[in-house]
Design a protein around this motif. Structure first.
Motif, PDB file in Angstrom:
ATOM      1  N   ARG A  86       0.818  -1.130  -0.138  1.00 27.58           N
ATOM      2  CA  ARG A  86      -0.075  -0.109  -0.047  1.00 27.58           C
ATOM      3  C   ARG A  86       0.955   1.421  -0.063  1.00 27.58           C
ATOM      4  NH1 ARG A  86      -4.209  -2.617  -1.885  1.00 27.58           N
ATOM      5  NH2 ARG A  86      -5.613  -3.145  -0.696  1.00 27.58           N
ATOM      6  N   SER A  87       2.019   1.278   0.840  1.00 29.91           N
ATOM      7  CA  SER A  87       2.730   2.331   0.895  1.00 29.91           C
ATOM      8  C   SER A  87       3.421   2.658  -0.566  1.00 29.91           C
ATOM      9  CB  SER A  87       3.839   2.133   2.073  1.00 29.91           C
ATOM     10  OG  SER A  87       4.842   3.212   1.985  1.00 29.91           O
ATOM     11  N   LEU A  88       4.060   1.778  -1.160  1.00 32.97           N
ATOM     12  CA  LEU A  88       4.683   1.831  -2.381  1.00 32.97           C
ATOM     13  C   LEU A  88       3.771   2.445  -3.371  1.00 32.97           C
ATOM     14  CD1 LEU A  88       7.299  -1.170  -2.198  1.00 32.97           C
ATOM     15  CD2 LEU A  88       7.645   1.328  -2.245  1.00 32.97           C
ATOM     16  N   GLY A  89       2.577   1.494  -3.388  1.00 34.95           N
ATOM     17  CA  GLY A  89       1.304   2.203  -4.193  1.00 34.95           C
ATOM     18  C   GLY A  89       1.074   3.536  -4.278  1.00 34.95           C
ATOM     19  N   GLY A  90       1.036   4.100  -3.041  1.00 28.42           N
ATOM     20  CA  GLY A  90       0.893   5.548  -2.502  1.00 28.42           C
ATOM     21  C   GLY A  90       2.003   6.311  -3.403  1.00 28.42           C
ATOM     22  N   ILE A  91       3.249   5.911  -3.057  1.00 23.97           N
ATOM     23  CA  ILE A  91       4.385   6.518  -3.484  1.00 23.97           C
ATOM     24  C   ILE A  91       4.406   6.650  -5.200  1.00 23.97           C
ATOM     25  CG2 ILE A  91       6.920   6.490  -3.867  1.00 23.97           C
ATOM     26  CD1 ILE A  91       6.706   5.383  -0.805  1.00 23.97           C
ATOM     27  N   TRP A  92       4.038   5.648  -5.913  1.00 24.77           N
ATOM     28  CA  TRP A  92       4.001   5.665  -7.370  1.00 24.77           C
ATOM     29  C   TRP A  92       2.899   6.667  -7.715  1.00 24.77           C
ATOM     30  CZ3 TRP A  92       7.177   4.101 -10.859  1.00 24.77           C
ATOM     31  CH2 TRP A  92       8.230   3.218 -10.660  1.00 24.77           C
ATOM     32  N   ALA A  93       1.751   6.697  -6.994  1.00 28.98           N
ATOM     33  CA  ALA A  93       0.761   7.605  -7.404  1.00 28.98           C
ATOM     34  C   ALA A  93       0.890   9.148  -7.106  1.00 28.98           C
ATOM     35  CB  ALA A  93      -0.629   7.186  -6.376  1.00 28.98           C
ATOM     36  N   PHE A  94       2.048   9.198  -6.012  1.00 31.18           N
ATOM     37  CA  PHE A  94       2.519  10.491  -5.849  1.00 31.18           C
ATOM     38  C   PHE A  94       3.355  10.925  -6.878  1.00 31.18           C
ATOM     39  CE2 PHE A  94       4.541  13.527  -2.641  1.00 31.18           C
ATOM     40  CZ  PHE A  94       3.721  14.620  -2.821  1.00 31.18           C
ATOM     41  N   MET A  95       4.124  10.116  -7.271  1.00 33.06           N
ATOM     42  CA  MET A  95       5.025  10.652  -8.423  1.00 33.06           C
ATOM     43  C   MET A  95       4.318  10.809  -9.583  1.00 33.06           C
ATOM     44  SD  MET A  95       7.693   7.340  -7.818  1.00 33.06           S
ATOM     45  CE  MET A  95       8.765   7.572  -9.268  1.00 33.06           C
ATOM     46  N   GLY A  96       3.299  10.114  -9.816  1.00 31.54           N
ATOM     47  CA  GLY A  96       2.399  10.483 -11.066  1.00 31.54           C
ATOM     48  C   GLY A  96       1.744  11.779 -10.892  1.00 31.54           C
TER      49      GLY A  96
END
Length: 243
Positions: A86-96
């Motif tokens: 979940r944390s990594l999914g959020g980080i990828w979303a934030f990068m986008g």
């Protein structure tokens, strides 16, 4: 006539003040600022894994004044409660989101980095002190809880990693971390024990009853009724204990 007028005025003022206080206690008056509300929604949507709504919350958080590093810190902390996926999914979303905003000519404030942690920090002692402070304890308990006796290693991880490595990073305050944690645990589901601890901890860091009711309002209005109800039920028990 003058005495009656003064008495009537006093009664009206008392009723008005009581109504305001009741309204705040019920969470009808927003007491969290826009930054705090964004911490709640970012944490909740990261935990749920709802990337579409998370991206919207990330935009709102940046617009509300959260720096890039503050949001990154919220997303990083989520792995301790919701897990790395979940944390990594959020980080990828934030990068986008940041790429989108950059393409639109929006320049968001990066913010400061965390202060260096002393290399000789006694992480076990530091983490134990932070946990006691969050629990509202002046002294470190002399006896261990059953789970600490049963699994000493989890107690070590809690003290040395969660409450030392993570909480020692001063990009977010302890109060902001507790706000993020409450939103995460309410969205995680079936985490009443940890949620109760962290609601107590949030109040021990200075969050008011009205602000906690407002957390529930934000969850209900923006996330979902199930998440809001989970937090509301536990908050009621915490308030009864503290009374």
């Amino acid at each position: 006539m003058h005495k009656h007028f003064s008495l009537l005025t006093a009664v009206v003022l008392v009723i008005g003040l009581t109504t305001i206080m009741e309204s705040r206690a019920m969470g009808n008056e927003p007491l969290l600022d826009a930054r705090q509300q964004s911490i709640v929604t970012i944490s909740a949507f990261t935990t749920i894994g709802d990337i579409a709504r998370l991206k919207s919350a990330l935009h709102q958080g940046l617009d509300a004044g959260l720096t890039v590093n503050e949001i990154k810190e919220v997303l990083v902390q989520m792995y301790a409660y919701a897990g790395f996926p979940r944390s990594l999914g959020g980080i990828w979303a934030f990068m986008g989101v940041l790429d989108e905003r950059k393409a639109q000519g929006i320049h968001d404030e990066i913010g400061r980095d965390a202060s260096p942690i002393p290399v000789d920090l006694d992480r076990d002692a530091y983490g134990e002190r932070v946990r006691a402070d969050l629990a509202g304890l002046k002294e470190i308990p002399s006896t261990k809880a059953p789970y600490q006796e049963f699994s000493p290693i989890i107690d070590t991880f809690l003290k040395e990693h969660l409450f030392a490595d993570i909480f020692a990073r001063d990009i977010l305050t302890h109060q902001e971390r507790e706000l993020a944690t409450i939103a995460c645990l309410a969205s995680l589901g079936r985490a009443e024990g940890p949620l109760s601890f962290h609601i107590h901890a949030a109040m021990n860091t200075g969050l008011s009853e009205g602000q906690l009711h407002d957390v529930i309002k934000v969850l209900r209005d923006r996330v979902g009724t199930q998440e809001a109800q989970a937090a509301d039920d536990v908050l009621a028990g915490v308030l009864a204990e503290r009374d």
